[in-house]
Scaffold this active site. Structure first.
Site, PDB file in Angstrom:
ATOM      1  N   LEU A  57       2.166  -0.576   1.165  1.00 28.73           N
ATOM      2  CA  LEU A  57       3.447   0.099   0.964  1.00 28.73           C
ATOM      3  C   LEU A  57       3.280   1.555   1.346  1.00 28.73           C
ATOM      4  O   LEU A  57       2.274   2.177   0.981  1.00 28.73           O
ATOM      5  CB  LEU A  57       3.888   0.005  -0.504  1.00 28.73           C
ATOM      6  CG  LEU A  57       4.353  -1.360  -1.010  1.00 28.73           C
ATOM      7  CD1 LEU A  57       4.506  -1.322  -2.527  1.00 28.73           C
ATOM      8  CD2 LEU A  57       5.662  -1.771  -0.365  1.00 28.73           C
ATOM      9  N   ASP A  58       4.246   2.113   2.088  1.00 32.55           N
ATOM     10  CA  ASP A  58       4.136   3.528   2.414  1.00 32.55           C
ATOM     11  C   ASP A  58       4.572   4.379   1.224  1.00 32.55           C
ATOM     12  O   ASP A  58       5.022   3.863   0.195  1.00 32.55           O
ATOM     13  CB  ASP A  58       4.902   3.867   3.696  1.00 32.55           C
ATOM     14  CG  ASP A  58       6.409   3.640   3.580  1.00 32.55           C
ATOM     15  OD1 ASP A  58       6.945   3.755   2.467  1.00 32.55           O
ATOM     16  OD2 ASP A  58       7.047   3.350   4.611  1.00 32.55           O
ATOM     17  N   VAL A  59       4.442   5.690   1.361  1.00 32.65           N
ATOM     18  CA  VAL A  59       4.629   6.574   0.214  1.00 32.65           C
ATOM     19  C   VAL A  59       6.070   6.612  -0.285  1.00 32.65           C
ATOM     20  O   VAL A  59       6.320   7.001  -1.431  1.00 32.65           O
ATOM     21  CB  VAL A  59       4.168   8.013   0.563  1.00 32.65           C
ATOM     22  CG1 VAL A  59       2.680   8.035   0.802  1.00 32.65           C
ATOM     23  CG2 VAL A  59       4.919   8.546   1.784  1.00 32.65           C
ATOM     24  N   GLN A 192       7.854  -0.955   6.183  1.00 30.30           N
ATOM     25  CA  GLN A 192       8.969  -0.371   5.455  1.00 30.30           C
ATOM     26  C   GLN A 192       9.820   0.520   6.376  1.00 30.30           C
ATOM     27  O   GLN A 192      11.045   0.584   6.216  1.00 30.30           O
ATOM     28  CB  GLN A 192       8.470   0.446   4.266  1.00 30.30           C
ATOM     29  CG  GLN A 192       7.899  -0.404   3.143  1.00 30.30           C
ATOM     30  CD  GLN A 192       6.492  -0.905   3.411  1.00 30.30           C
ATOM     31  OE1 GLN A 192       5.601  -0.096   3.659  1.00 30.30           O
ATOM     32  NE2 GLN A 192       6.284  -2.199   3.364  1.00 30.30           N
ATOM     33  N   ARG A 196      13.994   0.549   7.201  1.00 35.11           N
ATOM     34  CA  ARG A 196      14.857   1.736   7.226  1.00 35.11           C
ATOM     35  C   ARG A 196      15.637   1.802   8.546  1.00 35.11           C
ATOM     36  O   ARG A 196      16.802   2.207   8.579  1.00 35.11           O
ATOM     37  CB  ARG A 196      14.019   3.003   7.028  1.00 35.11           C
ATOM     38  CG  ARG A 196      13.335   3.076   5.675  1.00 35.11           C
ATOM     39  CD  ARG A 196      12.613   4.407   5.467  1.00 35.11           C
ATOM     40  NE  ARG A 196      11.830   4.348   4.233  1.00 35.11           N
ATOM     41  CZ  ARG A 196      10.535   4.112   4.167  1.00 35.11           C
ATOM     42  NH1 ARG A 196       9.837   3.931   5.294  1.00 35.11           N
ATOM     43  NH2 ARG A 196       9.911   4.052   3.011  1.00 35.11           N
TER      44      ARG A 196
END
Length: 259
Positions: A57-59, A192, A196
């Protein structure tokens, strides 16, 4: 782990002297612990523990993040090879565009959104799902006219078993209250940032703009939010229980998909 109760030390048989008849000394077989297993001799049992990360998972994202401990690293690799679907709830906001498609990025454009209706949004979502369904069939490398393809589709196992671009297997609108909306997206091989970008493209298709306000993974293969541990639960007892509770369903999924 080193603070937890350890296994009982190994036992071995030794012949120890003991008083015999008439004052003579005899050798009697006895079971004694192996001193090499004693913590003061052996030292800490766990000196190095291998921990592997699953689908990252990115930040800016949150939700289910799977880790493998010890032998779990091999199971993580097997789960990767199953190419299981992941599920996200993705929040969006109409009327803005940014350089990175998120609501925290640099503002690029503002647009109107009053003309957007749920019916129009559902129509765009249906087009996205139809396009991705064709890609799913193409990358599955299975003749759709065969019995094998039918059986895989019935079991929900129709998926690309190799590398492929991101594929959305299902998408639906959970909520629309202009300018905000929320989607549920089932996908494979995604990032992710890709999700977006999907929100951004939905805005463009609706003659407006949109930014992503939230990306939350609610399922990663067999793991759901119910399996996840909060930061306050990061302790030995909770982790051991989580491993025990998930062991059976991980085994079943690997056997079902990989045989």
């Amino acid at each position: 782990l080193n603070a937890a109760p350890g296994p009982a030390p190994r036992q071995r048989v030794r012949f120890l002297p003991a008083p015999g008849d008439g004052g003579a000394t005899a050798l009697v077989p006895s079971r004694v612990p192996v001193l090499a297993d004693h913590p003061l001799v052996r030292g800490p049992r766990f000196r190095r523990l291998k921990i592997g990360a699953g689908h990252r998972l990115d930040v800016k994202a949150s939700g289910v993040f799977v880790l493998g401990i010890g032998h779990g690293n091999k199971l993580l690799t097997d789960l990767y090879n199953c190419h299981l679907t992941k599920v996200y709830t993705v929040g969006g906001l109409f009327g803005k565009a940014t350089d990175d498609f998120s609501d925290t990025g640099k503002l690029v454009e503002k647009t109107t959104f009053d003309h957007i209706t749920r019916e129009k949004l559902e129509r765009i979502i249906a087009v996205i799902q139809g396009t991705n369904h064709k890609a799913l069939l193409m990358y599955s490398n299975i003749d759709m006219k065969t019995q094998e393809a039918y059986e895989l589709a019935v079991k929900g196992l129709l998926r690309p078993m190799g590398k492929s671009p991101p594929i959305i297997t299902a998408i639906r609108c959970l909520q629309l209250a202009l300018p905000e909306f929320q989607l549920e997206i089932h996908c494979l091989h995604e990032t992710q940032q890709y999700l977006r970008k999907v929100v951004h493209e939905i805005g463009l298709e609706l003659k407006s703009t949109a930014v992503c306000t939230q990306v939350r993974r609610v399922r990663d293969g067999v793991f759901t939010l119910d399996d996840a541990l909060l930061r306050t639960q990061w302790n030995l007892q909770s982790i051991q229980k989580a491993i025990k509770d998930c062991r059976l369903k991980v085994k079943k999924e690997i056997e079902k998909t990989l045989g």
